[in-house]
Write a protein that holds these residues in place. Structure first.
Motif, PDB file in Angstrom:
ATOM      1  N   ALA A 298      -1.747  17.000  -2.944  1.00 38.65           N
ATOM      2  CA  ALA A 298      -0.496  17.566  -3.480  1.00 38.65           C
ATOM      3  C   ALA A 298       0.181  16.605  -4.469  1.00 38.65           C
ATOM      4  N   PHE A 299       0.091  15.311  -4.213  1.00 36.00           N
ATOM      5  CA  PHE A 299       0.734  14.311  -5.091  1.00 36.00           C
ATOM      6  C   PHE A 299      -0.306  13.267  -5.499  1.00 36.00           C
ATOM      7  N   PRO A 300      -1.163  13.623  -6.456  1.00 36.77           N
ATOM      8  CA  PRO A 300      -2.237  12.689  -6.826  1.00 36.77           C
ATOM      9  C   PRO A 300      -1.711  11.380  -7.425  1.00 36.77           C
ATOM     10  N   ARG A 301      -0.581  11.424  -8.099  1.00 36.26           N
ATOM     11  CA  ARG A 301      -0.053  10.205  -8.705  1.00 36.26           C
ATOM     12  C   ARG A 301       0.478   9.231  -7.656  1.00 36.26           C
ATOM     13  N   LEU A 302       0.784   9.770  -6.462  1.00 40.46           N
ATOM     14  CA  LEU A 302       1.295   8.895  -5.404  1.00 40.46           C
ATOM     15  C   LEU A 302       0.188   7.986  -4.864  1.00 40.46           C
ATOM     16  N   GLY A 303      -1.053   8.485  -4.856  1.00 41.37           N
ATOM     17  CA  GLY A 303      -2.187   7.673  -4.384  1.00 41.37           C
ATOM     18  C   GLY A 303      -2.029   7.233  -2.945  1.00 41.37           C
ATOM     19  N   ILE A 304      -1.548   8.131  -2.071  1.00 42.41           N
ATOM     20  CA  ILE A 304      -1.306   7.755  -0.680  1.00 42.41           C
ATOM     21  C   ILE A 304      -2.634   7.648   0.073  1.00 42.41           C
ATOM     22  N   GLU A 305      -2.699   6.683   0.979  1.00 39.13           N
ATOM     23  CA  GLU A 305      -3.889   6.461   1.799  1.00 39.13           C
ATOM     24  C   GLU A 305      -3.475   5.680   3.039  1.00 39.13           C
ATOM     25  N   MET A 306      -4.339   5.721   4.018  1.00 38.83           N
ATOM     26  CA  MET A 306      -4.116   4.968   5.247  1.00 38.83           C
ATOM     27  C   MET A 306      -4.891   3.662   5.174  1.00 38.83           C
ATOM     28  N   LEU A 307      -4.271   2.595   5.648  1.00 39.18           N
ATOM     29  CA  LEU A 307      -4.895   1.292   5.655  1.00 39.18           C
ATOM     30  C   LEU A 307      -5.151   0.835   7.076  1.00 39.18           C
ATOM     31  N   ALA A 308      -6.152  -0.009   7.207  1.00 34.36           N
ATOM     32  CA  ALA A 308      -6.465  -0.555   8.527  1.00 34.36           C
ATOM     33  C   ALA A 308      -5.380  -1.540   8.933  1.00 34.36           C
ATOM     34  N   PRO A 309      -4.982  -1.513  10.193  1.00 35.94           N
ATOM     35  CA  PRO A 309      -3.980  -2.480  10.660  1.00 35.94           C
ATOM     36  C   PRO A 309      -4.463  -3.916  10.454  1.00 35.94           C
ATOM     37  N   GLY A 310      -3.551  -4.780   9.990  1.00 37.68           N
ATOM     38  CA  GLY A 310      -3.872  -6.181   9.745  1.00 37.68           C
ATOM     39  C   GLY A 310      -4.464  -6.455   8.392  1.00 37.68           C
ATOM     40  N   SER A 311      -4.716  -5.416   7.594  1.00 38.60           N
ATOM     41  CA  SER A 311      -5.319  -5.630   6.272  1.00 38.60           C
ATOM     42  C   SER A 311      -4.275  -5.721   5.152  1.00 38.60           C
ATOM     43  N   VAL A 312      -3.018  -5.594   5.497  1.00 37.55           N
ATOM     44  CA  VAL A 312      -1.956  -5.607   4.486  1.00 37.55           C
ATOM     45  C   VAL A 312      -1.549  -7.047   4.175  1.00 37.55           C
ATOM     46  N   VAL A 313      -1.550  -7.370   2.884  1.00 46.08           N
ATOM     47  CA  VAL A 313      -1.128  -8.700   2.443  1.00 46.08           C
ATOM     48  C   VAL A 313       0.051  -8.539   1.471  1.00 46.08           C
ATOM     49  N   GLU A 314       1.211  -8.999   1.885  1.00 45.65           N
ATOM     50  CA  GLU A 314       2.393  -8.884   1.022  1.00 45.65           C
ATOM     51  C   GLU A 314       2.289  -9.859  -0.149  1.00 45.65           C
ATOM     52  N   THR A 315       2.719  -9.394  -1.329  1.00 48.74           N
ATOM     53  CA  THR A 315       2.688 -10.228  -2.540  1.00 48.74           C
ATOM     54  C   THR A 315       4.086 -10.536  -3.070  1.00 48.74           C
ATOM     55  N   GLY A 316       5.105 -10.123  -2.368  1.00 47.61           N
ATOM     56  CA  GLY A 316       6.473 -10.379  -2.809  1.00 47.61           C
ATOM     57  C   GLY A 316       7.443 -10.019  -1.723  1.00 47.61           C
TER      58      GLY A 316
ATOM     59  N   ILE B 172       0.431   3.074   5.923  1.00 51.65           N
ATOM     60  CA  ILE B 172       0.081   3.900   4.774  1.00 51.65           C
ATOM     61  C   ILE B 172       0.549   3.167   3.513  1.00 51.65           C
ATOM     62  N   ALA B 173      -0.083   3.494   2.400  1.00 52.33           N
ATOM     63  CA  ALA B 173       0.256   2.842   1.128  1.00 52.33           C
ATOM     64  C   ALA B 173       0.273   3.882   0.018  1.00 52.33           C
ATOM     65  N   GLY B 174       1.073   3.613  -1.000  1.00 52.65           N
ATOM     66  CA  GLY B 174       1.175   4.506  -2.155  1.00 52.65           C
ATOM     67  C   GLY B 174       1.712   3.752  -3.362  1.00 52.65           C
ATOM     68  N   ARG B 175       1.611   4.446  -4.500  1.00 47.79           N
ATOM     69  CA  ARG B 175       2.083   3.844  -5.742  1.00 47.79           C
ATOM     70  C   ARG B 175       3.511   4.294  -6.051  1.00 47.79           C
ATOM     71  N   VAL B 176       4.328   3.376  -6.469  1.00 43.21           N
ATOM     72  CA  VAL B 176       5.698   3.662  -6.917  1.00 43.21           C
ATOM     73  C   VAL B 176       5.707   3.458  -8.430  1.00 43.21           C
TER      74      VAL B 176
END
Length: 439
Positions: free
Chosen positions: A78-96, A136-140
């Motif tokens: 429904a929102f291809p520009r959002l690029g939403i997806e599920m990520l594995a727990p512990g795989s998120v690395v903050e950059t800011g 979950i992750a998406g593009r802003v």
């Protein structure tokens, strides 16, 4: 009396009020324009990436864990520009620190964690950890907005500051320019008729001051003209009784008394001639023409040489300039007369440099002290003790007449020391510039 509105529009107070009103109107125009462009009140405003990701996180947080993969797939279609997806727990690395994501955190609440990920071009990748640990992750799109667009009161304050500053600078210039012209007119005040009248523009108070100053200048010029004519008439009329007294003095039998009286009458006549010469220089009595200055100076040197004085000319054989011939001859003659009174040898030097012509009359006399140089250029002022004149040698008008002649030609007259002793009287004249007409 002027109407109330007219008075305020033309006066300084009215113009300041108009500036304040213009600033207010400009401020409201800017704020209204910004509001119409953004239209935050429209219900159909399309949500941006941050709103879409926030709504998706709330939806997935309320759904069962078994339904989330299907919902994520539906949201991705429904929102291809959002690029939403599920990520594995512990795989998120903050950059800011994601400080610009404060709005998402506020809407999601305490159970959700918003994290800033690596950027993808102009878009920013954002991850949201749901209350049960699912990520979950998406593009802003567009990235974070400038800090000031998120605070309308800052936009209003900055706009008000800019409007008031610009219009204030304009008002200061509009009010200060006439005052600067008043100061310049006072510095250039003269009675020779060359000064332009002050422009009568600006606020009503400024125009009133300009009119008053112009009328004052006219009254002073008229007063000085009347004074000149009166003194000239008196000096002219006094020559007749002096002539009669001289004729009667010839019949005095006592030889000593007769000589002393004739000397006094000659002195009075010489004084009147000097005054008339000074006053004539203030009047338009001679036309301007091209003059060979070098020939004039050589003629003056020869005339004094014929009278037994050591006067020499040093300069070019020819130098042409626009001048009044008789006035220039009289001015240089006065300078040489002063020089031969106090020096044994006098030199008239001529130097032409660019557009300036310099005439120096040098003598080897005692000179004049620096404290008296400027004073000596005033009428009826005699020299210091080293140059004291008796009643038969002068009346303090020679330098004044020469200075008036120099000024009338657009030049100037100044006094300088000569080494090892003596005085240099310097007359500077323009070469081709037409001289000013004296009042």
């Amino acid at each position: 009396m002027k109407p109330f509105g007219f008075f305020h529009l033309k006066g300084i107070g009215g113009q300041i009020a108009a500036l304040v009103l213009a600033s207010t109107v400009a401020l409201h125009l800017v704020v209204t324009t910004a509001f119409l462009i953004s239209r935050p009140d429209r219900p159909d405003t399309p949500p941006d990436g941050a709103h879409q990701l926030t709504d998706a996180a709330l939806l997935l947080g309320a759904a069962d864990a078994s339904e989330r993969p299907r919902l994520v797939a539906d949201l991705a279609r429904a929102f291809p520009r959002l690029g939403i997806e599920m990520l594995a727990p512990g795989s998120v690395v903050e950059t800011g620190d994601g400080a610009h994501l404060f709005g998402m955190r506020r809407h999601l609440g305490r159970g959700y964690k918003v994290m800033q990920l690596a950027a993808e071009g102009r878009a920013h990748r954002v991850a949201v950890e749901l209350p049960d640990g699912t990520v979950i992750a998406g593009r802003v799109d567009g990235g974070p907005r400038p800090w000031f667009w998120g605070a309308p009161w800052l936009v209003t304050l900055m706009t008000a500051f800019i409007c008031i500053t610009v219009l204030g600078l304009w008002a200061a210039r509009a009010l200060a320019a006439p005052l600067s012209s008043f100061a310049k007119a006072a510095e250039n005040f003269s009675l020779d008729g060359t000064a332009e009248p002050l422009p009568e523009r600006g606020p009503e108070e400024i125009r009133s001051v300009a009119r008053a100053l112009n009328r004052m200048h006219e009254r002073i010029a008229r007063l000085m003209s009347d004074r000149t004519r009166m003194l000239a008439a008196i000096s002219h009329d006094l020559r007749t009784p002096i002539t009669r007294l001289r004729l009667r003095a010839e019949f005095i039998e006592d030889e000593g008394n007769r000589k002393r009286m004739l000397i006094d009458l000659d002195q009075m006549r010489s004084m009147l001639e000097s005054v008339l010469s000074l006053l004539r220089n203030d009047r338009k009595i001679e036309a301007v023409t091209l003059v060979d200055i070098a020939s004039t100076l050589q003629l003056v040197a020869d005339q004094f040489g014929d009278m037994g004085h050591a006067v020499h000319y040093d300069g070019p054989a020819s130098a042409t300039a626009a001048a009044r011939p008789d006035d220039l001859h009289r001015g240089v003659t006065n300078l040489v007369e002063n020089a031969v009174r106090f020096g044994a040898e006098v030199t008239i030097r001529l130097d032409v440099s660019g557009t300036t012509l310099v005439i120096d009359v040098e003598d080897d006399g005692p000179g004049i002290s620096d404290a008296r140089k400027q004073e000596m250029l005033e009428p009826f002022v005699r020299g210091d003790d080293a140059r004291t004149m008796d009643e038969s040698t002068g009346f303090g008008l020679g330098l004044s007449i020469a200075r008036a002649i120099a000024l009338a030609h657009g030049g100037e007259l100044s006094l300088h020391d000569r080494e090892p002793h003596g005085l240099i009287v310097r007359m500077q004249l323009p070469v081709w510039q037409e001289p000013r007409l004296a009042a």
